[in-house]
Design a protein around this motif. Structure first.
Motif, PDB file in Angstrom:
ATOM      1  N   PRO A 188       0.830  -1.214   0.000  1.00 15.25           N
ATOM      2  CA  PRO A 188       0.000   0.000   0.000  1.00 15.25           C
ATOM      3  C   PRO A 188       0.860   1.258   0.000  1.00 15.25           C
ATOM      4  O   PRO A 188       2.022   1.239   0.431  1.00 15.25           O
ATOM      5  N   LYS A 190       1.984   5.038   1.173  1.00 14.98           N
ATOM      6  CA  LYS A 190       1.976   5.836   2.395  1.00 14.98           C
ATOM      7  C   LYS A 190       1.246   7.157   2.157  1.00 14.98           C
ATOM      8  O   LYS A 190       1.323   7.744   1.065  1.00 14.98           O
ATOM      9  N   ALA A 191       0.575   7.646   3.179  1.00 16.49           N
ATOM     10  CA  ALA A 191      -0.172   8.899   3.047  1.00 16.49           C
ATOM     11  C   ALA A 191       0.739  10.038   2.604  1.00 16.49           C
ATOM     12  O   ALA A 191       0.356  10.871   1.764  1.00 16.49           O
ATOM     13  N   LEU A 194       1.193  10.175  -1.206  1.00 15.19           N
ATOM     14  CA  LEU A 194       0.044  10.245  -2.118  1.00 15.19           C
ATOM     15  C   LEU A 194       0.043  11.535  -2.920  1.00 15.19           C
ATOM     16  O   LEU A 194      -0.369  11.552  -4.080  1.00 15.19           O
ATOM     17  N   GLU A 217      -3.769   3.108  -1.389  1.00 16.10           N
ATOM     18  CA  GLU A 217      -3.534   3.287   0.033  1.00 16.10           C
ATOM     19  C   GLU A 217      -4.478   2.413   0.849  1.00 16.10           C
ATOM     20  O   GLU A 217      -5.385   1.781   0.301  1.00 16.10           O
ATOM     21  N   THR A 222      -8.355   9.394   2.231  1.00 18.98           N
ATOM     22  CA  THR A 222      -7.576  10.089   1.217  1.00 18.98           C
ATOM     23  C   THR A 222      -8.236   9.996  -0.158  1.00 18.98           C
ATOM     24  O   THR A 222      -8.117  10.919  -0.976  1.00 18.98           O
ATOM     25  N   ALA A 251      -3.689  -3.861  -0.010  1.00 19.04           N
ATOM     26  CA  ALA A 251      -3.964  -2.469  -0.386  1.00 19.04           C
ATOM     27  C   ALA A 251      -5.359  -2.315  -0.982  1.00 19.04           C
ATOM     28  O   ALA A 251      -5.638  -1.328  -1.652  1.00 19.04           O
TER      29      ALA A 251
END
Length: 301
Positions: A188, A190-191, A194, A217, A222, A251
């Motif tokens: 996945p 990561k914030a 993004l 993610e 998000t 993810a």
């Protein structure tokens, strides 16, 4: 520029300014080569209110590097070579005919990401609303030219790509029938990687092209933020269970989360409105009760 210049057709639906967000449940290969899993994922997407589901189609001998063909790996079906595994998770034409019929029965569209020109020729046997370019294929000019020749809407994911590479891909595809998707190709993701404001950057760079978001993610917040930023198209990987075997499962969004995601996308797009400031009829009673005009006559509503 008229907003209609940025609309793209997906069968009976349009995507772009003034249209509802086009929501896609990315099945990919999360079906693990099992048609029952594919049907269950289609059902989950239809029940959630998605507009379409998407698969991935590869010709294993073309897409798998030759030096990896005979590397053995453990799979749910026993130990097998990587090339045999790649065949194990690919559906044949009979399976896709069944998928096509099941989607029609459930009232949901489907399309796929062809990873090579043979896979594209296979998909062209079906009347699909669009094709998708996976981020990994953005630099494959032969595939891009073949996709352009179909005349269908092409969704281009831009993960792992530089601005120069994206510009070149748009030139090869032509901008008249494409939709660009911002993406970060980590599973996945990561914030902090993004970088959702790239949606605005792409919109400024390509004013005649609808901009969407393909998310990898965990969580839903998000993706909803991408909608608030104006994404016209949203795609998330979906799974029956994140603990299932497969590289993309962790993810992905499970059925309950997918239903919440679509529900909240529809709420957000309704709440965004048209940007014209007005006094609503529902505000008149509070205005009469709470506002002190101090000699100022309220403007006509």
């Amino acid at each position: 520029m008229s907003p209609t210049t940025r609309l793209r057709g997906f069968g009976e639906r349009l995507a772009g300014p003034g249209q509802p967000v086009y929501v896609v449940g990315e099945i990919g290969i999360n079906h693990n080569g099992d048609l029952g899993n594919a049907f269950a994922l289609i059902d989950a997407a239809a029940d959630a209110g998605c507009d379409a589901v998407k698969f991935q189609k590869r010709t294993p001998e073309i897409c798998t590097p030759r030096d990896q063909w005979h590397i053995e790996r453990d799979t749910p079906w026993g130990r097998m070579t990587y090339i045999d595994y790649r065949h194990r998770v690919e559906f044949d034409e009979d399976a896709y005919r069944a998928i096509d019929a099941h989607c029609a029965e459930r009232g949901i569209a489907w399309f796929a990401s062809p990873w090579d020109t043979e896979a594209l020729a296979f998909l062209e046997k079906f009347d699909l609303p669009a094709h998708k370019v996976a981020s990994a294929c953005l630099t494959d000019d032969e595939l891009l030219r073949s996709l352009r020749a179909t005349g269908r809407t092409v969704v281009l994911s831009t993960g792992m790509s530089t601005p120069k590479q994206i510009r070149h891909a748009v030139e090869v595809l032509g901008s008249d029938s494409i939709l660009l998707c911002h993406a970060t190709s980590t599973y996945p993701a990561k914030a902090e990687e993004l970088n959702l404001r790239v949606i605005n950057t792409l919109r400024e760079e390509y004013p005649n092209v609808p901009i969407g978001y393909s998310g990898h993610e965990t969580g839903l917040q998000t993706t909803l933020a991408a909608v608030a930023l104006g994404a016209a198209f949203v795609e998330r990987h979906i799974t029956l269970d994140r603990a299932m075997w497969g590289s993309d499962q962790a993810a992905s969004v499970e059925p309950g989360g997918l239903a919440r995601l679509v529900r909240d996308i529809r709420t957000i797009e309704t709440a965004l409105g048209d940007g014209v400031k007005r006094v609503y009829d529902s505000e008149l009673a509070p205005m009469k009760k709470l506002r002190r005009f101090r000699g100022q006559v309220p403007a006509a509503v």
